[in-house]
Design an enzyme around this catalytic site. Structure first.
Site, short mmCIF file in Angstrom:
data_model
loop_
_atom_site.label_atom_id
_atom_site.label_comp_id
_atom_site.label_asym_id
_atom_site.label_seq_id
_atom_site.Cartn_x
_atom_site.Cartn_y
_atom_site.Cartn_z
N SER A 96 13.38 7.59 1.12
CA SER A 96 14.58 8.40 1.31
C SER A 96 15.75 7.90 0.45
O SER A 96 15.66 7.85 -0.76
CB SER A 96 14.94 8.41 2.80
OG SER A 96 15.91 9.37 3.11
N ASP A 107 16.12 5.71 -13.84
CA ASP A 107 16.24 6.82 -14.80
C ASP A 107 17.38 6.59 -15.79
O ASP A 107 17.27 6.93 -16.97
CB ASP A 107 16.49 8.13 -14.05
CG ASP A 107 15.23 8.95 -13.87
OD1 ASP A 107 14.13 8.38 -14.00
OD2 ASP A 107 15.33 10.16 -13.60
N LYS A 121 9.87 10.40 -0.09
CA LYS A 121 10.61 11.23 0.86
C LYS A 121 11.96 11.59 0.23
O LYS A 121 12.90 10.81 0.28
CB LYS A 121 10.82 10.52 2.20
CG LYS A 121 11.49 11.37 3.26
CD LYS A 121 11.65 10.60 4.56
CE LYS A 121 12.27 11.49 5.64
NZ LYS A 121 13.63 11.94 5.29
#
Length: 238
Positions: A96, A107, A121
């Site tokens: 999460s 990224d 999730k």
């Protein structure tokens, strides 16, 4: 720095720890953010924690069928780690909000992610109370990493995998030391993925570094990366 959960005070505690570290006579030359076993928590705190290592740019975005489900989170602060190399540890229990932080820092090239595939999730859910005391849980939107791939299902994949064992981790470190990224092609493939991702593609990507519980090897690998600037740079996205 270990964050077992994102509570209402996580950003304040992290900021204080970083301030103390960099005000010491021997400030750190690198940092390890341990998100293993972190099941999430307060989403706004997760965004703030990511912001603590980013000075600008995209942290995450959410999309959904309703126009109000679309949201963008941007960094707007100061890198409290002063640009020092950062390694984020994740495992199969990282979920999460913790996955959102790892995805953002990985990224954006701010950190090298080490460990295994995370839980996957990446849905934002809302709770609607009913008159009889029950509650309805509705999935409101899905979270996208800065590169545009969905966290839901895919999870975060590491740049250095440890779940395949000691020898595989050593081989990965040696490759990075030689300027090659063993997970590079897999990570590029993940970053090109767009929702909905076929189940076969999800399984193929996650199978390259299966989810596993954190182990001491994770921290050893993180320290090895911080001790080898060339390997660290090779593990960052290209």
């Amino acid at each position: 720095m270990r964050l077992p959960v994102f509570s209402a005070s996580s950003t304040e505690e992290l900021s204080e720890a970083l301030a103390n570290a960099f005000s010491s006579p021997t400030p750190p030359r690198g940092l390890v953010l341990d998100l293993r076993g972190n099941r999430g928590g307060v989403l706004s705190q997760a965004m703030s924690v990511a912001d603590a290592f980013l000075s600008d740019g995209l942290v995450a975005q959410s999309i959904g069928r309703h126009p109000d489900a679309r949201r963008v989170w941007d960094a707007a602060g100061t890198d409290l780690a002063q640009g020092r190399p950062l390694v984020v540890l994740v495992d199969g229990r990282t979920a999460s909000a913790a996955e959102i932080v790892a995805a953002a820092l990985g990224d954006r090239g701010r950190a090298v992610v080490v460990g295994s595939a995370t839980l996957g999730k990446g849905l934002i859910q809302v709770v609607i109370p009913l008159s009889n005391g029950a509650e309805v849980l509705i999935s409101w939107s899905r979270v996208l990493a800065p590169a545009g791939w969905p966290v839901q299902g895919l999870g975060v994949l590491p740049a250095l995998c440890t779940s395949l064992g000691l020898e595989a981790a050593r081989s990965g470190l040696q490759a990075l030391g030689a300027g090659m990224a063993p997970m590079g092609a897999v990570l590029q493939r993940q970053r090109r993925a767009r929702a909905p991702v076929p189940a076969s593609e999800v399984a193929a990507l996650r199978g390259t570094c299966p989810p596993a519980e954190g182990r001491e090897l994770d921290l050893q690998a993180a320290r090895a990366l911080l001790d080898n600037p060339g390997a660290y740079r090779a593990a960052l996205p290209r």
